[in-house]
Design a protein around this motif. Structure first.
Motif, mmCIF file in Angstrom:
data_model
loop_
_atom_site.group_PDB
_atom_site.id
_atom_site.type_symbol
_atom_site.label_atom_id
_atom_site.label_comp_id
_atom_site.label_asym_id
_atom_site.label_seq_id
_atom_site.Cartn_x
_atom_site.Cartn_y
_atom_site.Cartn_z
ATOM 1 N N ALA A 139 0.860 -1.075 -0.003
ATOM 2 C CA ALA A 139 0.074 -0.044 0.263
ATOM 3 C C ALA A 139 0.830 1.435 0.007
ATOM 4 N N LEU A 140 1.810 1.278 0.964
ATOM 5 C CA LEU A 140 2.853 2.400 0.964
ATOM 6 C C LEU A 140 3.430 2.701 -0.389
ATOM 7 N N ASP A 141 3.865 1.489 -1.102
ATOM 8 C CA ASP A 141 4.668 1.823 -2.392
ATOM 9 C C ASP A 141 3.649 1.725 -3.724
ATOM 10 N N LEU A 142 2.525 1.874 -3.397
ATOM 11 C CA LEU A 142 1.610 1.790 -4.653
ATOM 12 C C LEU A 142 1.867 2.790 -5.348
ATOM 13 N N PRO A 143 1.877 4.117 -4.976
ATOM 14 C CA PRO A 143 2.304 5.306 -6.155
ATOM 15 C C PRO A 143 3.714 4.876 -7.001
ATOM 16 N N ILE A 144 4.537 4.246 -6.220
ATOM 17 C CA ILE A 144 5.811 3.933 -7.162
ATOM 18 C C ILE A 144 5.573 2.863 -8.088
ATOM 19 N N LEU A 145 4.687 1.656 -7.475
ATOM 20 C CA LEU A 145 4.535 0.571 -8.376
ATOM 21 C C LEU A 145 3.570 0.570 -9.318
ATOM 22 N N ASP A 146 2.673 1.758 -9.261
ATOM 23 C CA ASP A 146 1.718 1.720 -10.175
ATOM 24 C C ASP A 146 2.070 1.899 -11.710
ATOM 25 N N SER A 147 2.793 2.339 -12.019
ATOM 26 C CA SER A 147 3.216 2.324 -13.541
ATOM 27 C C SER A 147 3.580 0.589 -13.894
ATOM 28 N N GLN A 148 4.039 -0.013 -13.139
ATOM 29 C CA GLN A 148 4.264 -1.412 -13.364
ATOM 30 C C GLN A 148 3.165 -2.325 -13.468
ATOM 31 N N LEU A 149 2.328 -2.042 -12.455
ATOM 32 C CA LEU A 149 0.962 -2.623 -12.276
ATOM 33 C C LEU A 149 0.023 -2.600 -13.619
ATOM 34 N N ASP A 205 11.192 -5.115 9.172
ATOM 35 C CA ASP A 205 12.317 -4.823 8.922
ATOM 36 C C ASP A 205 12.572 -3.945 7.750
ATOM 37 N N SER A 206 11.910 -4.453 6.427
ATOM 38 C CA SER A 206 12.103 -3.691 5.394
ATOM 39 C C SER A 206 11.398 -2.283 5.502
ATOM 40 N N LEU A 207 10.321 -2.220 6.125
ATOM 41 C CA LEU A 207 9.396 -0.935 6.390
ATOM 42 C C LEU A 207 10.466 -0.014 7.163
ATOM 43 N N SER A 208 11.152 -0.629 8.066
ATOM 44 C CA SER A 208 11.915 0.238 9.059
ATOM 45 C C SER A 208 13.034 0.731 8.463
ATOM 46 N N ARG A 209 13.378 0.159 6.896
ATOM 47 C CA ARG A 209 14.542 0.794 6.511
ATOM 48 C C ARG A 209 14.242 1.872 5.459
ATOM 49 N N GLY A 210 13.089 1.834 4.968
ATOM 50 C CA GLY A 210 12.514 2.660 4.046
ATOM 51 C C GLY A 210 12.338 4.064 4.683
ATOM 52 N N ALA A 211 11.876 4.919 3.506
ATOM 53 C CA ALA A 211 11.336 6.554 4.022
ATOM 54 C C ALA A 211 9.984 6.348 4.516
ATOM 55 N N THR A 212 9.622 5.960 5.454
ATOM 56 C CA THR A 212 8.247 5.615 6.058
ATOM 57 C C THR A 212 8.076 6.010 7.418
ATOM 58 N N PRO A 213 6.983 6.630 7.703
ATOM 59 C CA PRO A 213 6.727 6.851 9.250
ATOM 60 C C PRO A 213 6.751 5.768 9.853
ATOM 61 N N LYS A 214 7.148 6.328 11.301
ATOM 62 C CA LYS A 214 7.559 5.201 12.136
ATOM 63 C C LYS A 214 6.523 4.025 12.431
ATOM 64 N N ILE A 215 7.152 2.718 12.419
ATOM 65 C CA ILE A 215 5.990 1.666 12.333
ATOM 66 C C ILE A 215 6.023 1.243 13.821
ATOM 67 N N TYR A 216 4.861 1.006 14.204
ATOM 68 C CA TYR A 216 4.652 0.446 15.432
ATOM 69 C C TYR A 216 3.786 -1.079 15.497
ATOM 70 N N PRO A 217 4.655 -2.256 15.580
ATOM 71 C CA PRO A 217 3.828 -3.374 15.619
ATOM 72 C C PRO A 217 3.266 -3.656 17.222
ATOM 73 N N VAL A 218 1.842 -3.652 17.149
ATOM 74 C CA VAL A 218 1.384 -3.769 18.727
ATOM 75 C C VAL A 218 0.623 -5.183 18.608
ATOM 76 N N GLY A 219 0.397 -5.840 17.823
ATOM 77 C CA GLY A 219 -0.557 -6.935 17.829
ATOM 78 C C GLY A 219 -0.119 -8.363 18.588
ATOM 79 N N PRO A 220 -0.772 -9.368 18.655
ATOM 80 C CA PRO A 220 -2.139 -9.481 18.009
ATOM 81 C C PRO A 220 -3.364 -8.614 18.774
ATOM 82 N N ILE A 221 -4.223 -7.730 18.287
ATOM 83 C CA ILE A 221 -4.969 -7.097 18.939
ATOM 84 C C ILE A 221 -6.639 -7.979 18.522
ATOM 85 N N LEU A 222 -7.059 -8.647 19.537
ATOM 86 C CA LEU A 222 -8.258 -9.433 19.235
ATOM 87 C C LEU A 222 -9.121 -8.991 20.234
ATOM 88 N N ASN A 223 -10.462 -9.358 19.820
ATOM 89 C CA ASN A 223 -11.680 -9.293 20.402
ATOM 90 C C ASN A 223 -11.878 -10.820 21.331
#
Length: 469
Positions: A151-161, A224-242
């Protein structure tokens, strides 16, 4: 003034069970962890056109705790479905109409210091309100980190798609090349849903942070791949379940106690659950193939079977008579080995010791629920990003067996032979897979306990929120 009144967050989610429920549970996780430092308001979008959402929303409006409240926004007339070709475009446009009401709700809360607004994957346009009010905005992402990378890379990948010759795609959150056939169909069709996805993707990149319902131990490569990119800071907090079951489950207790009673009489790990999620249903021909496949497989089964919606934006309904859709005599022939029922509380059923396998659509909530209880999955994705989830679970993580990765109801048919073979592989499958799933179950539980990876990530998020000024 007490400290819990000083630091406050707002959250808003798409009015769909699979998106709203984890948002509510995330809000509870936040305030339960820090009752004296943080309070929260969940803004609820009215959706009277969808009865399940209406029931769940009403259940939330009962008296709430001192530091968590639910606020029902004023009703907005939804746009005509005739104006859109996809659910994504319709729901995104509908949510966008709520900006003035969200602005009023936040502006009128003058007693607390608002330190953040959380939006989900289809509510990204609401972040405009946060920008206007000078409030940091965060994305609460209810799908896996692998799909987030797409989803984050969709603007870059869009021409390939756009290239019809593309057979597979390199996506940074996946170690393997991802086949075109499992990519999100709405994006690939390049209609109004594709346009909205691009708009959402650009908004995601502008957030102050992204909270993901996953854990480091489950998706190490993607995170790990997301943390290396120019991405907002990622917070994995799961699993969040009901863990408490839904209002619908409690309202129909008698029927559900009958299902639990049936499971109580089955041997441990002997029953395969077939359930396709809150929006999942299949065509008549496909239902009949499943029925034939179940008979041929010969395993005990619990099948949550629902009638397809009558309109494009409708939701599945309960069958008044299963004989209308099932092969002649199926219920009589399988009376001693299986139970066909309507909607069930999936988390409750998966927790039962009789369940030994799960034929699933691979929605991310369902996947996390299954992993939590250590129940292996056979993949049968139907819509949205489920095909990418299924690919990740089978090919990347080795935590599921495959029935299909690229099924699209109405254009394809899984044969009875495939159904029988998939169930047999699931229920008699290799011990290594079952042990791996059990191991991930333990990691899921450890992640949210003190000093666990998700526990620490949530703590870092709250420290950042409180530091926001």
């Amino acid at each position: 003034m007490t400290s819990f009144q000083q630091n406050h967050v707002f959250l808003i989610a798409t009015p769909a069970i699979g998106l709203l429920t984890p948002t509510v549970e995330f809000a509870r996780r936040l305030v339960d962890r820090y009752p004296d430092r943080l309070s929260a308001t969940v803004l609820l979008i009215p959706a009277p056109q969808w009865p399940t959402i209406r029931t769940y929303t009403q259940s939330l409006l009962a008296p709430s705790s001192h530091n968590l409240r639910f606020l029902l926004l004023p009703t907005v007339h939804p746009p005509s479905p005739d104006h859109f070709h996809s659910y994504v475009a319709h729901i995104s446009s509908f949510i966008d109409q709520h900006k003035p009401n969200v602005r009023n709700a936040i502006s009128n809360d003058s007693k607390r210091r608002v330190v953040g607004l959380f939006v989900d994957l289809f509510c990204s346009s609401i972040a405009d309100v946060a920008d206007e009010l000078g409030i940091p905005s965060y994305l609460f992402f209810t799908s896996p980190a692998g799909f987030l990378s797409f989803a984050l890379d969709l603007p870059i990948l869009d021409s390939q798609l756009a290239s019809e010759s593309l057979t597979e795609l390199s996506i940074r959150g996946f170690d393997s090349s991802v086949p075109r056939r499992v990519l999100h169909r709405v994006v690939m069709e390049r209609g109004d849903g594709h346009s909205w996805y691009l708009q959402h993707a650009r908004k995601y990149a502008q957030m102050k942070g992204i909270v993901v319902n996953t854990l480091q131990e489950l998706e190490p490569f993607a995170l790990d791949s997301l943390s290396r990119g120019a991405t907002p800071k990622i917070y994995p907090v799961g699993p969040i379940l009901n863990h408490n079951g839904s209002a619908q489950w409690h309202a129909d207790r008698a029927r559900h106690e009958g299902i639990i009673g049936w499971l109580d009489n089955q041997p441990t790990s002997s029953v395969v659950l077939l359930c396709f999620g809150s929006l999942g249903s299949l065509s008549g021909p496909q239902v009949r193939e499943i029925a034939i496949g179940l008979e041929r497989a010969g395993f005990r089964f619990l099948w949550s079977l629902r009638e397809p919606p009558k309109t494009n934006l409708g939701t599945p309904a309960e069958f008044s008579d299963f004989d209308e859709i099932l092969p002649n005599g199926f219920l009589e022939r399988t009376a001693k080995m299986g139970l066909v029922c309507g909607w069930v509380s999936q988390m409750t059923i998966l927790s039962h010791q009789a369940i030994g396998g799960f034929v699933s659509h691979c929605g991310w909530n369902s996947t996390l629920e299954s992993l939590w209880w250590g129940v292996p999955i056979a993949t049968w994705p139907i819509y949205a990003e489920q095909h990418m989830n299924a690919f990740q679970m089978v090919k990347e993580l080795g935590l599921s067996v495959e029935i299909r990765l690229d099924y699209w109801d109405g254009t394809d048919l899984v044969s009875a032979e495939e159904v029988a073979r998939g169930i047999k592989t699931l229920m008699e499958g290799d011990d290594m897979l079952r042990a791996k799933v059990k191991g991930m179950s333990e990691k899921c539980r450890m992640a949210i306990t003190e000093n666990g990876s998700s526990y620490e990530s949530l703590g870092a998020l709250v420290e950042e929120l409180i530091a926001n000024n």
